[in-house]
Design a protein around this motif. Sequence first.
Motif: not given
Length: 408
Positions: A138-165
């Motif tokens: 329950x700790x934000x890795x940051x406020x504004x991030x960029x993900x390098x790598x387009x794949x199943x994992x990155x897209x799915x977790x990007x949504x989860x990070x978005x839900x974390x605020x």
Amino acid sequence: MIDLVIVGAGPAGLGAAISAAENGLEVCILDEFVKPGGRLLGQLHEEPDGKWVNGITEAQKLYERAIQLGVNIQCGVSVYDLIKTDNGWCVYTTDRTIESKCLLLATGASETPIPVPGWTLPGVMSIGAAQVMGNVHRVKPGEKGIIIGVNVLSVAIARELQLCGVHIESILLPEPSLVSGDHSNPEKMMESLLRLTHLAPSPIIRFGGKWVNPKLGARLYPKNGFKMWGIPIQLRKTALEIVGKNQVEGVRTAEISATGDVIKGTEKVVSADFVCIAGGLTPMSELAAVAGCSYSYVPELGGHVPIHNEFMQTNLKGLYVSGNITGVESAKVARAQGKVAGLSIARELNAIKASTDEVIDNAIKEVIETRRNALIQFQPGIEEAREELHDKFYESIEKESRSKIKLS
């Protein structure tokens, strides 16, 4: 000597422990993490029917059932060696040495890193690390991030990070190189992206994903990308360098052609306070190698995997595998595989009371059905690849039998 030692307390390990203990086996699970659950602990997603799946809750249910059945779960313990004995297996851990009749490796998968200039700066992490920070701790890795790598994992977790605020500025490709390989190729990544269109909130994207040709799609892909949940997925932009003095301050990007060539004069710096690198997953099979298992390289399953059959047996007596060590798939598939392994081990130890073959056959059918209905497929051709792998298992057993006959 106990009946079964399981290395890995994820969905595969817990699922196996439950099915084995339900048949009266004495089971011990070992895991180097401080909590049982494995990758389940970081998962939080919405199913097509609108139901939300909380991995922590699912892991707790499995843990409680295992404890109820008397399974001994030891966390914070690492396994560093395995030796085959006349009566079973000797497992060497950082805590003690354990002898067991059978051994199951359910060690999961590890992330594959993609080196990017500047990736040693504070604030750069793997996509899985960001998932654990947000969903487990329950700790934000940051406020504004960029993900390098387009794949199943990155897209799915990007949504989860978005839900974390967390605000995800964009998901883009790594710079073309020998190391990044297909991960920097827009056409190849378009294929990966098309396997996720059924998750898109837009009905237009969901419908179009069924008909788009990857090569044509990569050429027509807009420079600013398409958005899923408001997150730009950019197949025509690449990350040249992560920039910052004492920590991440941004990413230097450039536009690329449909074949991945950098377009000169398009460089610019996009600000961010953290960066995630997503290079995909690879089966964590080191312990199987230590044990002496035979291997096969299967790209559809994520890399080198121990040769095994549909009963999750390896070519070594008493040694079984289940979950992502056998190939990268969903947690539901891993749990179903664990059930098969637990039942197969119970059969080897003559613990299943009635309808042995029928019970195991039904469990195998459950694995196949779970795979076919999986929300996310990490690679195409998984089912066919597994059938070929099972064929290799039986071919290796047949060759071994012939060799023994010749020697005798």
